[in-house]
Design a protein around this motif. Structure first.
Motif: not given
Length: 183
Positions: A13, A16, A19
């Protein structure tokens, strides 16, 4: 499938999320750039619209200027013709002035010529008088020379006669002296 552990999920997480944050930052940058581009496009569009509104006015102005230019050109042509006419008139006036000066000079020369002609006639009359006087003097001289020559000839003749008489007197004296001596 195996369910990963919470720390693995959390890392996923977080990765991500990182990102997403990176993508979000990129999208924000793209959005800001797009917004700036949109502003620039709006400014260009406004400038184009302004230019589009101004161009018909400019065309009208240029048409006015063109008609004024044509009027100015026509006026310039008229002025050039007037200048040429004035220059021609000036040349004619200068020619007239030059001719007047030549006429005045010719009149002065005519007056001088008349004066010289009168003086020449007076001199010719004086010359004729002098020629007459010279002729009279020459005649008088010739007469005087003739008289002098005649006087000289008469004197010579008289001298010859006197010489003859002197010779006769000498002879007479000599004869008388002889007579006195012989007596």
């Amino acid at each position: 499938m195996k369910v990963p552990g919470s720390s693995t999920i959390s890392k996923l997480w977080e990765a991500e999320l990182a990102t997403f944050k990176g993508n979000n930052a990129k999208l924000t940058a793209v959005l800001l750039e797009s917004t700036a581009n949109v502003k620039q496009c709006k400014q260009q569009l406004a400038a184009y619209q302004e230019e589009a509104e101004r161009l018909p006015k400019r065309v009208t102005e240029l048409e006015c200027v063109t008609s004024q230019t044509n009027a100015v050109h026509t006026h310039k042509t008229e002025l050039n013709q007037t200048i040429e006419e004035l220059e021609s008139t000036l040349k004619k006036k200068e020619e007239i002035q030059r001719l007047k000066q030549e006429i005045d000079t010719a009149r002065e020369l005519q007056t001088q010529r008349d004066s010289f002609t009168q003086k020449l006639q007076e001199v010719e009359i004086g010359n004729k008088d002098l020629e007459g006087q010279l002729y009279d003097v020459e005649q008088h001289l010739e007469k005087s020379q003739n008289e002098q020559e005649a006087f000289h000839n008469n004197l010579k003749t008289l001298l010859e006669i006197l010489d003859g008489k002197i010779f006769e007197l000498i002879e007479l004296r000599d004869n008388l002296a002889k007579l006195i001596e012989s007596s």
